[in-house]
Design an enzyme around this catalytic site. Structure first.
Site, PDB file in Angstrom:
ATOM      1  N   GLU A 196      -8.453  35.203 -11.628  1.00 38.00           N
ATOM      2  CA  GLU A 196      -8.413  34.024 -12.483  1.00 38.00           C
ATOM      3  C   GLU A 196      -7.156  34.036 -13.338  1.00 38.00           C
ATOM      4  O   GLU A 196      -7.106  34.703 -14.375  1.00 38.00           O
ATOM      5  CB  GLU A 196      -9.654  33.937 -13.391  1.00 38.00           C
ATOM      6  CG  GLU A 196     -10.942  33.629 -12.658  1.00 38.00           C
ATOM      7  CD  GLU A 196     -12.109  33.379 -13.607  1.00 38.00           C
ATOM      8  OE1 GLU A 196     -11.853  33.158 -14.818  1.00 38.00           O
ATOM      9  OE2 GLU A 196     -13.267  33.419 -13.137  1.00 38.00           O
TER      10      GLU A 196
ATOM     11  N   GLU B 145     -17.256  39.215 -14.082  1.00 38.62           N
ATOM     12  CA  GLU B 145     -16.837  39.618 -15.425  1.00 38.62           C
ATOM     13  C   GLU B 145     -17.919  40.464 -16.105  1.00 38.62           C
ATOM     14  O   GLU B 145     -18.309  40.209 -17.253  1.00 38.62           O
ATOM     15  CB  GLU B 145     -16.506  38.376 -16.264  1.00 38.62           C
ATOM     16  CG  GLU B 145     -15.332  37.583 -15.705  1.00 38.62           C
ATOM     17  CD  GLU B 145     -14.951  36.401 -16.582  1.00 38.62           C
ATOM     18  OE1 GLU B 145     -15.848  35.812 -17.216  1.00 38.62           O
ATOM     19  OE2 GLU B 145     -13.756  36.066 -16.652  1.00 38.62           O
TER      20      GLU B 145
END
Length: 856
Positions: free
Chosen positions: A258, A189
Site C-alpha cells: 500500500e 496489518e
C-alpha cells in the site's frame, strides 16, 4: 557510503528447468509464480511490477473494463483488490457474487486486459469499510473473539478463505492455472494488534499463514505490516514511504502493498491531497533501494455505495485523491506523471533485477544508486533529499540539476529521462456542470412518530446496545420512554427549563420531545462517544421522549470487534426538576429498529399507490425533520459521469431506482487549508482543501443504474433540508493547464539506443488534451518565457514571447488534443537569451457540438 553490487542467476535456473520439461516432451508447463530476494519470478522471469488498487464493489460492473484499461494505459501491471466478506456472506452459509459483488467477473476482466491480479482475501480488510469487512452476524457466533487464537473465529475465517480460493480455482484464475492472480494476502496489518495480544496473537498469525499455504494456490502469499510472517509467506510494507523497509528474511523480495496515493475523507473534515511529485519520489526511492513491487492504494478509490462506509463518519466518496477519480475520470497530473515514472523505471528493469546497487555520495544530502549488470546494462538513480534547495551534482563526469526532494532516473547511467519533481504532463481542471434534466418536482412523506407499529417494537427495562438490536440492518434505532411531570414543577411557572443529558457511544442522536425535534448531537471519527446537553420543553402530565440513535458506519480498525459498542448506553438523565436529578436509564424503554419509511420500502419502485405522499411545496416552506422526498427524472444526454448536488440538504440517505447511493451529510469541513508544498515528509494534514465548505456536496449516480426515463429518486432527510435546491450535474473537464521547461527530462527527448554513438536531442513539447467529446475552445493563458503563478491564476513574467497566444491558438483551438514544441524558433525568436524558459498554457475545453467550425 559505498555498497558493492552482487548478481543472482536464480531466474535463469528456473527458466532452464521449465525449458527442460518442454524439451523432454512433457508438454505445456505453467511454471507459475515464485520469488527470490530480488523480485517475484513469473514463469522464470524476475519482474519489476506496478500495481493499482481498484475495489470492485466501489464501482459498477459496467465501469470495470474502462477503469482497468486506464490503469493498464497508465503503466500498471497488476490490479489489487480486497475481498469483502460481509458482501459475499451476508448471512451464515449464504453467498452473494452478483452485480457489484461479482468477484469472478472482475478478475476475468483483469485477465482480459492482460494484467495480473493480487487478491487480498484478508478476510479482515480495514479499508474504511463497514465493520472492517466482517459480517455483523459473526459477532454473535457463541464464544467468538475476533482476530486472535480463538477456535470459533478461526473456523469461520478458514471457511470463508477456502470458499474464495476454491471459487478462484474453479474458474482457473490463479497464474499457476493460466489465470491472472499472482499474489494472495491473508490477514491485514496485524503486526501491532498481534503484539498487543502477545502469545495468542502470534499463535493466530502463525495459524493464519499455515492455513493459507495449505490451500495450495500455486502463488505466493503475503502478510502486510507483519514482521513475524513465517516462511514462505512474504511480509510487506504499507505506508506513505517504505524505502526503509526490509523483509524479515534475506531471500524474500521487497514489496510495498500500500503506497498511499492520498487519504480518505471523513464527514466534517477537509479533502486530502498528496502531491504527485512526492508520491513519485516515494516510489522511485523505494525502487532505487531494491524494491520490486509497488501498489498504489488507491489507484481508483470509487464510491462507498449503500451503507458500506466504515470509520465511522467516512464519506460516501472514497476518491482518495487517486490517479483515477471517484467517477472514473483520469486525474491529471497525478495519472500522467506516474505513467512517465513507470516508463522510466521499466527501462531500468533488466539492471534492477539482475544486481544490487552501488551507492555513492554526491553531496551532503545527495546520493547515487547505480545498478550495473554483467550483461552491460547500467541504470542510475540520482537523489536529492534536501527539502529546501536544488543541487547540481557531478556523476560520471556529467553535471545534473536535481530539484529539492527529487530523484532523477538515468536508464543508461547517462541520460536523465525523468525527474520526480519535474511535472511535464497537463493539469486537468474538473467541474460539476448542469445537465439538461428539468427541475425536480418533489413529493414528501413525514415519518409519523405518533403511530408506531406495535408489531415492530418491544419494551424492556434499561438501555440496549444498538447493533445488538438492529444487527446492522438499519442505521436507525428508536429509544422511546415517557416522563411524568407534576403541575408544581417550577419550570412550568416561569422557572428555568430542565436539562436533558444523554451519553452515547455513537454516532449521532436526534432528540424528539412530544413529537418535536428538540436537538441533535454528533460524535466524530476520533471521538465516537459524545454527550448531549440541552434544555427541553415539557408539560405537566406524561411526556414522550424519543431518541433516534444513528450509526454512521461501523468502526473498521482494531481487534475484538465483538466487544465494540454503538448507540445510547447512558446514563440518560433529567436535571433541574424539583427532585433534582431523575435518572431515566433503567426505566422502561420501547425500541423500534429502523424507520417506518424503511419498513414501507419507500425507496424502492413499486406498483402500490403513493399513500401518504404530499406535494413538497407544503413542507419546503418549513423544512421538517425525518422527511422522505421523492421525484422522477429522465436520464440526461451524453455519457459524462453524473452526480447529485445535495446543496440545501442536511443529513440522510439517497436511493435511485432502489439502488442506494449512500449516506449524505453536508457537514462543513474544518481544518487548515493553507500552504501545500511537495517537499518534505507527507502527512494527511499537510495539503488540504475545502475548508469552510461541505465535506461532500456531490454524490455519484452511476449511469448504469438509470433508465431512459422515469427514474425514481428518493431522499430521506434526518434534520430538515430543502430539496428544491437538489440537482443532477455532470462531471467534466472544463480546462487544462501545462507547464514545461526548455530542457524538461522526458523519455521521448532521448534516443537511448544511440548511447555511445552521440546523442540526438528531441525538444520537449507541451501536450494538451480535453476529454472525449470535447475540444479546445479558447486559450486562456499562454506564455513562452518566465511566467508566474499556478493553474487558474497564471501571470506573465519579466520574459514573454509576444507570439505565445497566436502560436497556441493556431495549433490548438478547435482540436481535441494538440502538441506544441518548446523552442525559440517556434515562437519567432529568443525572448530572453541565456535564461531558462518554459511554456505555460491554460486552455478551455468545451463540448465539440458547441464549437463553430474551425479551420486552422
Amino acid at each position: 557510503m559505498r555498497v558493492m553490487g552482487t548478481r543472482d542467476s536464480t531466474p535463469r535456473l528456473i527458466l532452464w528447468f521449465c525449458l527442460g520439461f518442454l524439451i523432454l516432451g512433457v508438454g505445456f508447463v505453467q511454471c507459475g509464480v515464485t520469488y527470490d530476494r530480488k523480485a517475484l519470478v513469473i514463469n522464470g522471469q524476475r519482474r519489476i511490477l506496478f500495481s493499482g488498487s481498484i475495489h470492485y464493489p466501489r464501482s459498477t460492473p459496467d465501469m470495470w473494463e474502462g477503469l482497468i484499461q486506464k490503469a493498464k494505459d497508465g503503466g500498471i501491471d497488476v490490479i489489487e483488490t480486497y475481498v469483502f466478506w460481509n458482501l459475499h456472506e451476508p448471512s451464515p452459509g449464504k453467498y452473494d457474487f452478483d452485480g457489484r459483488n461479482d468477484l469472478v467477473r472482475f478478475v476475468k476482466t483483469i485477465h482480459k486486459a492482460g494484467l495480473y491480479a493480487h487478491l487480498r482475501i484478508g478476510p479482515y480488510v480495514c479499508a474504511e469499510w463497514n465493520f472492517g469487512g466482517f459480517p455483523v452476524w459473526l459477532k454473535y457466533v457463541p464464544g467468538i473473539s475476533f482476530r486472535t487464537d480463538n477456535e470459533p473465529f478461526k473456523r469461520a475465517m478458514q471457511g470463508f478463505t477456502e470458499r474464495i480460493v476454491e471459487l478462484m480455482k474453479s474458474e482457473n484464475l490463479y497464474e499457476s492455472q493460466g489465470g491472472p492472480i499472482i499474489l494472495s494476502q491473508i490477514e491485514n496489518e496485524y503486526g501491532r494488534q498481534g503484539q498487543l495480544l502477545g502469545a495468542e496473537g502470534h499463535n493466530y498469525m502463525t495459524w493464519a499463514a499455515k492455513m493459507a499455504i495449505a490451500t495450495e494456490t500455486g502463488v505466493p502469499w503475503v502478510m502486510c505490516k507483519e514482521d513475524d510472517a513465517p516462511d514462505p509467506v512474504i511480509n510487506t510494507c504499507n505506508g506513505f514511504y517504505c524505502d526503509s523497509f526490509a523483509p524479515n528474511k534475506p531471500y524474500k523480495p521487497t514489496i510495498w502493498t500500500e503506497a498511499w496515493s492520498g487519504w480518505f475523507t471523513e464527514f466534517g473534515g477537509p479533502m486530502h491531497h498528496r502531491p504527485v511529485q512526492d508520491l513519485a519520489f516515494a516510489a522511485a526511492r523505494f525502487i532505487q533501494k531494491g524494491g520490486s513491487f509497488v501498489n498504489y492504494y488507491m489507484y481508483h478509490g470509487g464510491t462507498n455505495f449503500g451503507r458500506t462506509a466504515g470509520g465511522p463518519f467516512v464519506t460516501t466518496s472514497y476518491d482518495y485523491d487517486a490517479p483515477i477519480d471517484e467517477y472514473g475520470l483520469i486525474r491529471q497530473p497525478k495519472y500522467g506523471h506516474l505513467k512517465e515514472l513507470h516508463k522510466a523505471i521499466k527501462m531500468c528493469e533488466k539492471a534492477l533485477v539482475s544486481t544490487d546497487p552501488v551507492v555513492t555520495s554526491l553531496g551532503n544530502k545527495q546520493q547515487a544508486h547505480v545498478y550495473s549488470s554483467e550483461s552491460g546494462n547500467c541504470s542510475a538513480f540520482l537523489a536529492n533529499y534536501d527539502t529546501e534547495s536544488a543541487a547540481r551534482v557531478l556523476f560520471n563526469n556529467e553535471h545534473y540539476n536535481l530539484p529539492p526532494w527529487s530523484i532523477s532516473i538515468l536508464p543508461d547511467c547517462r541520460n536523465a529521462v525523468f525527474n520526480t519533481a519535474k511535472v511535464g504532463v497537463q493539469t486537468s481542471q474538473m467541474e460539476m456542470l448542469p445537465t439538461n434534466t428539468e427541475n425536480f418536482q418533489w413529493q414528501s412523506y413525514l415519518e409519523d412518530l405518533s403511530s408506531l407499529d406495535d408489531s415492530s417494537t418491544f419494551t424492556t427495562h434499561g438501555l440496549l446496545e444498538q447493533i445488538n438490536v438492529t444487527r446492522d440492518t438499519s442505521d436507525y434505532l428508536w429509544y422511546m420512554t415517557s416522563v411524568d411531570i407534576g403541575e408544581t414543577e417550577s419550570f412550568l411557572h416561569g422557572g428555568e427549563l430542565p436539562t436533558l443529558i444523554i451519553q452515547s457511544t455513537g454516532h449521532a442522536v436526534h432528540i424528539f420531545v412530544n413529537g418535536q425535534l428538540s436537538g441533535s448531537a454528533f460524535g466524530t471519527r476520533q471521538n465516537r462517544r459524545f454527550t448531549y446537553r440541552g434544555k427541553i420543553n415539557l408539560h405537566s402530565g406524561t411526556n414522550r421522549i424519543a431518541l433516534l440513535s444513528v450509526a454512521v458506519g461501523l468502526p473498521n480498525v482494531g481487534g475484538h470487534f465483538e466487544s465494540w459498542n454503538t448507540g445510547i448506553l447512558g446514563p440518560v438523565a433529567l436535571h433541574g426538576l424539583s427532585e433534582g436529578k431523575r435518572d431515566l436509564s433503567w426505566q422502561k424503554w420501547t425500541y423500534q429498529v429502523g424507520l417506518k419509511g424503511e419498513a414501507m420500502n419507500l425507496a424502492y419502485p413499486t406498483n402500490t399507490p403513493s399513500i401518504g405522499w404530499m406535494d413538497a411545496s407544503l413542507t419546503v416552506q418549513k423544512p421538517q425533520p425525518l422527511t422522505w422526498h421523492k421525484t422522477y427524472f429522465d436520464a440526461p444526454e451524453g455519457d459524462e459521469p453524473l452526480a447529485l448536488d445535495m446543496e440545501g440538504m442536511g443529513k440522510g440517505q439517497i436511493w435511485v431506482n432502489g439502488e442506494s447511493i449512500g449516506r449524505y451529510w453536508t457537514a462543513f469541513a474544518t481544518g487548515d487549508c493553507g500552504h501545500c508544498s511537495y517537499t518534505g515528509t507527507y502527512k494527511p494534514n499537510k495539503c488540504l482543501s475545502g475548508c469552510g465548505q461541505p465535506t461532500q456536496r456531490w454524490y455519484h449516480v452511476p449511469r448504469s443504474w438509470l433508465k431512459p426515463s422515469q427514474n425514481l429518486l428518493v431522499i430521506f432527510e434526518e434534520i430538515g433540508g430543502n430539496p428544491s435546491a437538489v440537482s443532477l450535474v455532470k462531471r467534466s473537464v472544463s480546462g487544462v493547464c501545462a507547464e514545461v521547461s526548455e530542457y524538461h527530462p522526458n523519455i521521448k527527448n532521448w534516443q537511448l539506443e544511440s548511447y555511445g554513438k552521440g546523442e540526438t536531442f528531441h525538444r520537449p513539447k507541451v501536450h494538451l488534451k480535453c476529454s472525449p467529446g470535447q475540444a479546445i475552445s479558447a486559450i486562456k493563458f499562454a506564455s513562452f518565457g518566465t511566467p508566474l503563478g499556478k493553474c487558474g491564476s497564471y501571470q506573465q513574467g519579466e520574459c514573454h514571447a509576444a507570439t505565445s497566444y497566436a502560436i497556441l491558438e493556431r495549433k490548438c483551438v478547435g482540436k481535441a488534443r494538440c502538441a506544441v514544441t518548446i523552442s525559440n524558433s517556434n515562437f519567432g525568436k529568443d525572448p530572453c537569451p541565456n535564461v531558462l524558459k518554459r511554456l505555460t498554457v491554460e486552455a478551455v475545453c468545451s463540448p465539440e457540438t458547441s464549437l463553430t467550425s474551425y479551420k486552422p
